[in-house]
Design a protein around this motif. Structure first.
Motif, short mmCIF file in Angstrom:
data_model
loop_
_atom_site.label_atom_id
_atom_site.label_comp_id
_atom_site.label_asym_id
_atom_site.label_seq_id
_atom_site.Cartn_x
_atom_site.Cartn_y
_atom_site.Cartn_z
N ASP A 114 -116.82 68.73 2.98
CA ASP A 114 -117.21 70.03 2.56
C ASP A 114 -116.50 71.10 3.22
N ILE A 115 -116.85 71.14 4.60
CA ILE A 115 -116.24 72.12 5.17
C ILE A 115 -114.56 72.02 5.34
N ALA A 116 -114.10 71.16 5.41
CA ALA A 116 -112.78 70.96 5.24
C ALA A 116 -112.02 71.47 3.87
N ARG A 117 -112.82 70.99 2.79
CA ARG A 117 -112.48 71.64 1.52
C ARG A 117 -112.67 73.11 1.46
N ALA A 118 -113.67 73.69 1.84
CA ALA A 118 -114.07 75.12 2.05
C ALA A 118 -112.88 75.83 2.75
N LEU A 119 -112.29 75.15 3.79
CA LEU A 119 -111.26 75.82 4.68
C LEU A 119 -109.98 75.44 4.18
N GLU A 120 -109.74 74.55 3.37
CA GLU A 120 -108.54 73.85 2.73
C GLU A 120 -107.80 73.19 4.11
N TRP A 121 -108.50 72.66 4.70
CA TRP A 121 -107.79 71.83 5.88
C TRP A 121 -108.03 70.36 5.59
N GLU A 122 -107.07 69.26 6.01
CA GLU A 122 -106.94 68.01 5.83
C GLU A 122 -108.17 67.65 6.53
N LYS A 123 -108.74 66.43 6.06
CA LYS A 123 -109.82 65.86 6.81
C LYS A 123 -109.46 65.46 8.08
N SER A 124 -108.48 64.89 8.56
CA SER A 124 -108.21 64.65 9.92
C SER A 124 -107.91 65.75 10.78
N ARG A 125 -107.64 66.85 10.40
CA ARG A 125 -107.65 68.04 11.04
C ARG A 125 -109.07 68.46 11.43
N MET A 126 -109.87 68.55 10.38
CA MET A 126 -111.11 68.96 10.62
C MET A 126 -111.85 67.77 11.67
N SER A 127 -111.61 66.65 11.53
CA SER A 127 -112.39 65.77 12.26
C SER A 127 -111.99 65.94 13.56
#
Length: 154
Positions: A41-54
């Motif tokens: 959900d944080i990744a979506r809110a910031l429009e980041w890829e899941k791997s970048r967020m992780s």
């Protein structure tokens, strides 16, 4: 202008609070929820890829800004929560960040220019909120879609 403004704000966050703009964005997202939030959900809110967020969350965990918990319900998801240290950082940095945005940008535009920018931004954000497939359909002439369906049905 955007690059220079973001560069200046980035240096300010880094030198005064030892956080990157990405750290600040994640911490700000986490301050909006009382407990914890799904990583996706944080990744979506910031429009980041899941791997970048992780990867970014891993670095923030190492610095003590957030904690990561596995989701007990499905075993696949990950929850992220802000730590006391992370909250202290964002609470200290936020007023300075707002002040810098005022000094570097808002103080140099008139109220009417700001209203115009707001209208333009809202229109762009509305388009960005649409799913890519719906934007493609909206861009096609109406007859094109009907003609393709008729041909495909024969």
């Amino acid at each position: 202008m955007n690059e220079r403004l973001m560069g200046r704000l980035s240096r300010l966050l880094q030198t005064e609070f030892n956080v990157s703009p990405a750290d600040f964005a994640v911490l700000a997202e986490l301050t909006d929820v009382p407990d914890r939030r799904r990583l996706l959900d944080i990744a979506r809110a910031l429009e980041w890829e899941k791997s970048r967020m992780s990867h970014h969350i891993t670095r923030m965990v190492q610095r003590g800004l957030v904690v990561r918990d596995e989701c007990a319900e499905d075993g696949r998801g990950t929850f992220v929560a802000i730590t006391d240290e992370g909250r202290a950082v964002v609470e200290a940095a936020a007023p300075r960040h707002v002040k810098a945005v005022r000094e570097l940008f808002l103080d140099h535009v008139t109220p009417s220019e700001l209203r115009l920018l707001a209208r333009i931004s809202e229109r762009v954000m509305e388009k960005l909120g649409e799913e890519p497939a719906s934007r493609e359909r909206a861009a096609r002439p109406a007859s094109c879609g009907r003609r393709e369906r008729r041909r495909g049905g024969r």
